[in-house]
Design an enzyme around this catalytic site. Sequence first.
Site, PDB file in Angstrom:
ATOM      1  N   ASP A  39       1.198  -1.100  -0.187  1.00  0.00           N
ATOM      2  CA  ASP A  39      -0.129   0.048  -0.050  1.00  0.00           C
ATOM      3  C   ASP A  39       0.683   1.721   0.385  1.00  0.00           C
ATOM      4  OD1 ASP A  39      -2.116  -1.698   0.410  1.00  0.00           O
ATOM      5  OD2 ASP A  39      -2.163  -2.127   2.467  1.00  0.00           O
ATOM      6  N   GLU A 212     -12.797  -0.121  -6.635  1.00  0.00           N
ATOM      7  CA  GLU A 212     -12.799  -0.768  -5.483  1.00  0.00           C
ATOM      8  C   GLU A 212     -12.436  -0.770  -4.397  1.00  0.00           C
ATOM      9  OE1 GLU A 212     -14.224  -4.185  -5.257  1.00  0.00           O
ATOM     10  OE2 GLU A 212     -13.364  -5.073  -3.650  1.00  0.00           O
ATOM     11  N   GLU A 331      23.580   6.313   5.166  1.00  0.00           N
ATOM     12  CA  GLU A 331      23.285   5.210   6.132  1.00  0.00           C
ATOM     13  C   GLU A 331      22.964   3.977   5.500  1.00  0.00           C
ATOM     14  OE1 GLU A 331      22.596   6.144   8.942  1.00  0.00           O
ATOM     15  OE2 GLU A 331      22.855   8.360   8.403  1.00  0.00           O
ATOM     16  N   GLU A 333      21.662   1.365   5.711  1.00  0.00           N
ATOM     17  CA  GLU A 333      20.232   0.790   5.513  1.00  0.00           C
ATOM     18  C   GLU A 333      19.975   1.940   4.291  1.00  0.00           C
ATOM     19  OE1 GLU A 333      21.377   2.407   8.364  1.00  0.00           O
ATOM     20  OE2 GLU A 333      19.632   4.312   9.032  1.00  0.00           O
TER      21      GLU A 333
HETATM   22  O1  FUB Z   1      -3.267  -3.129   3.061  1.00  0.00           O
HETATM   23  C1  FUB Z   1      -4.889  -3.598   2.915  1.00  0.00           C
HETATM   24  C2  FUB Z   1      -5.965  -3.449   2.162  1.00  0.00           C
HETATM   25  O2  FUB Z   1      -5.215  -4.290   1.124  1.00  0.00           O
HETATM   26  C3  FUB Z   1      -5.723  -1.865   2.267  1.00  0.00           C
HETATM   27  O3  FUB Z   1      -6.301  -1.578   2.860  1.00  0.00           O
HETATM   28  C4  FUB Z   1      -5.915  -2.074   0.457  1.00  0.00           C
HETATM   29  O4  FUB Z   1      -6.243  -1.208  -0.535  1.00  0.00           O
HETATM   30  C5  FUB Z   1      -5.564  -3.009   0.072  1.00  0.00           C
HETATM   31  O5  FUB Z   1      -4.144  -2.881  -0.445  1.00  0.00           O
END
Ligand code: FUB
Length: 586
Positions: A39, A212, A331, A333
């Site tokens: 995400d 969605e 860094e 990392e």
């Molecule tokens: O990561 C959990 C859920 O999966 C997110 O809120 C959605 O957008 C999907 O990626």
Amino acid sequence: MQRRRRLLAWVVGIISALALLPATAKADNPIVQHIYTADPAPMLHNGRVYVYTGRDEDGSTTFTMREWRVFSSADMVNWTDHGVPMNLGTFAWADANAWAGHTIARNGKFYWYVPVRRRGGGMAIGVGVSDSPTGPFRDAIGRPLVENGEIDPHAFIDDDGQAYLYWGNPNLWYVRLNADMISFSGSPTKIPLTTAGFGTRTGHPTRPTLYEEAPWVYKRNGLYYMIFAAQCCSEFIAYSTAPSPTGPWTYRGTVMPTQGSSFTNHPGIVDFKGGTYFFYHNGALPGGGGYTRSVAIEKFTYNGDGTIPRLTMTSAGPPPADSLNPYVRQEAETIAWGSGIETEPASEGGMNIGSLQNGDYTKVRNVAFGTGASSFTARVASATTGGTIEVRLGGVTGTVVGRCTVPSTGGWQTWRTVTCPVSGASGNQDVFLRYTGGSGYLFNVNWWQFSSGGSSGDVTSRLRGVGSNRCVDVEKASTALGTTVLLWDCGTGANQQWTTTPSGEFRVFGDRCLDAYNSGTTNGTSVVIWSCNGQDNQKWTMGSDGSIRNVHAGLCLDADGAATANGTRLILWTCNGQDNQKWIRV
Ligand code: FUB
């Protein structure tokens, strides 16, 4: 050192995946390899791009997510891990589901909107706030900002200053945020999900349109774009456009088709250093899938009419948007690709890499050595017998240009600086730092830095303060031990000529060093000159932001009280990125 052990299968998977890559492979997508990330929400700030992500726990079989992470980059290929600036514990009223959020800057603060499950309730949206893009973030209001069981918040500030929050699954909502970004006016409004606006979904009894979840709104050339996850499941990424931030929306088609072995996808778009970048996630790492996802990036160019071309997931990712300066502190990392490593908070601040075993490595891309490096310095710690850092060019089996021995330091967070000579590193190179030694965990690395210049690696220059335009000056050009170092008009005297040595000293008059008085480690410690003695209170690292940090104290060279007048004392102070702590070689 944290002793987190990944599943053996994960290690074996990474190693086998890498073994399949040719030595010259440019496979640096996904952008983070040591944990699963999901995400992505990119944000620009002060010449860097920050990407805020969720974290899928190893081996998850559902959306098991307890924390958020942030990474940043100045070039789109080398990403710095900033750790965990916010987690479920930040929100006392939440108990699960650290899902897809979005961060935006305003009022000198950073606001991070996230969906979480309210204790004993459904999904709600909280807002974290911080003074820094890397946190720590705290709960801004101590309760949900909005709560209607739906997810995936995204904030957008229009040119007129009006801010909006969008979110939703199965519906799509927006609300007008107030200028404080932590309250809103009016009530949440449902955006009509018409097929003209969001495309036609087939085969679903209650969801006629493609929308969605995961809305991402921005404005380009006067047109408002909304990119979103379409259809379920598997999702693809689609977009719509509108003449205003509240619509009406017109469906424009696919941005990225269903690909990449994750049944969700999640978009974010930013322009950075002249390019446009699409952030998403997939299941491309070993062990990856719908609940073990990884953030990746593709670069693209808009079509002439403003439409978005159809994008394909790649394992190469974007080309570097910039080069990396090896002559300032980097860094450990900060990584284009890491094999076998973990990251953890370092006792000296920031993060370090750890869990290093024989043969593990980190790759850093497009390192600009110029005419050549002469030494390599690293900040290391080891509770065992240490090992060696091999500095290689071009590949993990590429030419060795330096080898630094890492001794036992007596603890995994007991830090010491090691330096070794380097030869043959010039021009722009991909650097591979390969960690070798016996069995078990070898050592940790906090940061590294190359030195350039003549055969000794020395560079001599004045150091001009960004805030004052005055130079770092030894008072009255005295060579006496303990002489104060202060700001003075930049001149031609030897008392303003500082020579950086490979071990990180700033030398003046040949044998005097810039010194944190009495090895002080507190704010206000005086900065003086002393005879060079090789101790860490005389070692400094210059950051890419112009800061000069004392290795022993971890504090920065600071013009006292942010004063700018001749005679202003130089002291140590907590590094804060302000102009009285920024220095330029002149
Ligand atoms: O990561 C959990 C859920 O999966 C997110 O809120 C959605 O957008 C999907 O990626």
